[in-house]
Scaffold this motif. Structure first.
Motif, short mmCIF file in Angstrom:
data_model
loop_
_atom_site.label_atom_id
_atom_site.label_comp_id
_atom_site.label_asym_id
_atom_site.label_seq_id
_atom_site.Cartn_x
_atom_site.Cartn_y
_atom_site.Cartn_z
N GLY A 162 0.81 -1.20 0.00
CA GLY A 162 0.00 0.00 0.00
C GLY A 162 0.85 1.25 0.00
O GLY A 162 1.97 1.27 0.52
N ASP A 163 0.32 2.32 -0.59
CA ASP A 163 1.03 3.59 -0.64
C ASP A 163 0.12 4.69 -0.12
O ASP A 163 -0.88 4.42 0.56
N ASP A 164 0.45 5.95 -0.44
CA ASP A 164 -0.32 7.07 0.12
C ASP A 164 -1.70 7.23 -0.51
O ASP A 164 -2.47 8.10 -0.10
N ARG A 165 -2.02 6.40 -1.50
CA ARG A 165 -3.37 6.42 -2.07
C ARG A 165 -4.32 5.49 -1.32
O ARG A 165 -5.53 5.53 -1.55
N ALA A 166 -3.79 4.65 -0.45
CA ALA A 166 -4.58 3.59 0.19
C ALA A 166 -5.66 4.17 1.09
O ALA A 166 -5.49 5.21 1.74
N VAL A 167 -6.79 3.47 1.12
CA VAL A 167 -7.91 3.84 1.99
C VAL A 167 -8.30 2.62 2.80
O VAL A 167 -7.96 1.48 2.45
N VAL A 168 -9.01 2.86 3.91
CA VAL A 168 -9.45 1.76 4.75
C VAL A 168 -10.92 1.95 5.06
O VAL A 168 -11.38 3.07 5.33
N ILE A 169 -11.67 0.85 4.99
CA ILE A 169 -13.13 0.84 5.17
C ILE A 169 -13.44 -0.17 6.25
O ILE A 169 -12.91 -1.29 6.23
N GLY A 170 -14.29 0.20 7.21
CA GLY A 170 -14.57 -0.73 8.28
C GLY A 170 -16.01 -0.68 8.75
O GLY A 170 -16.66 0.37 8.70
N HIS A 171 -16.50 -1.82 9.22
CA HIS A 171 -17.85 -1.94 9.77
C HIS A 171 -17.76 -2.53 11.17
O HIS A 171 -16.99 -3.46 11.42
N ASP A 172 -18.52 -1.97 12.13
CA ASP A 172 -18.59 -2.49 13.49
C ASP A 172 -17.19 -2.42 14.12
O ASP A 172 -16.62 -1.34 14.21
N TRP A 173 -16.60 -3.54 14.58
CA TRP A 173 -15.24 -3.46 15.11
C TRP A 173 -14.28 -2.93 14.06
O TRP A 173 -13.28 -2.26 14.40
N GLY A 174 -14.53 -3.23 12.80
CA GLY A 174 -13.71 -2.65 11.74
C GLY A 174 -13.84 -1.14 11.71
O GLY A 174 -12.86 -0.42 11.45
N ALA A 175 -15.04 -0.61 12.00
CA ALA A 175 -15.23 0.84 12.05
C ALA A 175 -14.47 1.44 13.22
O ALA A 175 -13.83 2.49 13.10
N ALA A 176 -14.53 0.79 14.40
CA ALA A 176 -13.76 1.27 15.54
C ALA A 176 -12.27 1.33 15.21
O ALA A 176 -11.55 2.26 15.60
N THR A 177 -11.81 0.33 14.45
CA THR A 177 -10.41 0.29 14.06
C THR A 177 -10.07 1.41 13.10
O THR A 177 -9.03 2.07 13.25
N VAL A 178 -10.91 1.67 12.10
CA VAL A 178 -10.56 2.70 11.12
C VAL A 178 -10.63 4.09 11.74
O VAL A 178 -9.85 4.98 11.38
N HIS A 179 -11.55 4.32 12.68
CA HIS A 179 -11.55 5.61 13.37
C HIS A 179 -10.21 5.81 14.10
O HIS A 179 -9.65 6.92 14.07
N ALA A 180 -9.72 4.77 14.77
CA ALA A 180 -8.44 4.87 15.47
C ALA A 180 -7.29 5.07 14.49
O ALA A 180 -6.36 5.85 14.75
N LEU A 181 -7.34 4.40 13.36
CA LEU A 181 -6.31 4.59 12.33
C LEU A 181 -6.34 6.02 11.81
O LEU A 181 -5.29 6.61 11.52
N GLY A 182 -7.53 6.59 11.70
CA GLY A 182 -7.65 7.97 11.24
C GLY A 182 -7.13 8.97 12.25
O GLY A 182 -6.77 10.10 11.89
N ARG B 266 -7.75 8.28 3.41
CA ARG B 266 -9.16 8.49 3.73
C ARG B 266 -9.68 7.26 4.43
O ARG B 266 -9.19 6.15 4.22
N ILE B 267 -10.72 7.47 5.25
CA ILE B 267 -11.32 6.32 5.92
C ILE B 267 -12.83 6.36 5.73
O ILE B 267 -13.43 7.43 5.58
N VAL B 268 -13.41 5.17 5.75
CA VAL B 268 -14.86 5.00 5.67
C VAL B 268 -15.28 4.11 6.82
O VAL B 268 -14.72 3.02 6.99
#
Length: 300
Positions: free
Chosen positions: A93-113, A122-124
């Motif tokens: 992955g490079d600086d174009r990479a994005v991460v998308i998460g649902h439920d525990w995945g969402a908690a994880t992407v918020h923390a990554l953000g 960007r995160i979703v």
């Protein structure tokens, strides 16, 4: 639905199994599932983003077969963040990479953000707002206490999951009940069967429950994960798309307003009508369109 490719990725802490769609040279879109669910929850979004040039990779989270049960036994958000960062590295992955998460995945992407430096541009997040919005965190935004009584009723299962041995025995009966209560009117039988396969042993059921049992013990676990785990209480600093089902029986839709107020400039928050907790499966057309609009075309 386009059939995914099956991947096996060796990380320092464990070997991860994943589903993948799209070109190998496309920018990475990492999709993280939650509880009680599997990587198959992205079966609609994966081919949709792949057709737009993204390399979509949806791992089975630690403990969910066929991914390893981690030897370190750590299920804090800091450990999930580390897995995502290591997957970003292992997949090129490079600086174009994005991460998308649902439920525990969402908690994880918020923390990554909220992590610095942010490994994803960007995160979703779907169905779960930032922890600092969902809980009265001292350093977080002003908490709306009117939301707490209803959310405590919805979150009974979190307390139940703290008990020893009984949740492991009851999980096969609990999972279909949660799907029915969290997404009223949606037939989740196909996904419930996949969860049963992913958590088919007592050891794997304990792993899934370990995510909840780690919550009241934020400082106990692998030291290298502890520093990352502090970001669990942060607010993302990168542009964020947050989507929430209007009929969600797990997390009340009342958190949408506080999430909108807390997220940084460039963020988008939307309530998906006619959907509950598993909105990416209930309203895939609406969810896919909003995600594609937010991410834009894959940059080659």
């Amino acid at each position: 639905m386009d059939a995914p490719r099956q991947l096996t990725i060796d990380l320092p802490a464990l070997t991860v199994a994943a589903l993948s769609w799209g070109p190998d040279d496309g920018p990475l879109a990492l999709c993280l599932h939650g509880f009680p669910d599997t990587a198959w929850t992205w079966r609609h979004l994966g081919p949709f983003l792949a057709a737009r040039g993204w390399r979509v990779v949806a791992p089975f989270s630690r403990g969910y077969a066929p991914t390893d049960v981690p030897a370190d036994g750590d299920y804090r958000v800091g450990a999930l963040m580390d897995d995502a960062i290591e997957l970003h590295r292992a997949l090129g992955g490079d600086d174009r990479a994005v991460v998308i998460g649902h439920d525990w995945g969402a908690a994880t992407v918020h923390a990554l953000g909220a992590h610095a430096p942010a490994p994803f541009s960007r995160i979703v997040a779907l169905a779960v707002p930032p922890t600092a919005v969902a809980l009265p965190v001292p350093s977080g935004p002003r908490y709306d206490w009117k939301l707490m009584p209803g959310q405590l009723r919805r979150s009974w299962y979190m307390l139940f999951n703290q008990l020893p041995w009984l949740p492991e025995r009851m999980l096969p009966r609990l999972v279909p009940q949660l799907w029915s209560a969290w997404s009223p009117g949606f037939d989740g039988g196909e996904d419930v069967a996949r969860v049963a396969a992913a958590l088919g042993t007592p050891k794997r059921r304990s792993a899934a429950l370990g995510y909840y049992r780690a919550m009241p013990r934020p400082g106990k676990g692998v030291p290298s994960y502890t520093a990352r785990h502090t970001d669990w209480l942060g607010i993302p600093t990168v542009p964020t798309l947050y989507l929430h089902g209007a009929d969600d029986g797990c997390i009340g839709a009342g958190f949408v307003g506080p999430a909108r107020a807390a997220l940084p400039a460039g963020s988008v928050v939307d309530l998906i009508q006619g959907a509950g907790h598993f909105l990416q499966l209930e309203r895939p057309d609406a969810v896919n369109a909003r995600i594609a609009e937010f991410l834009g075309p894959a940059q080659t």
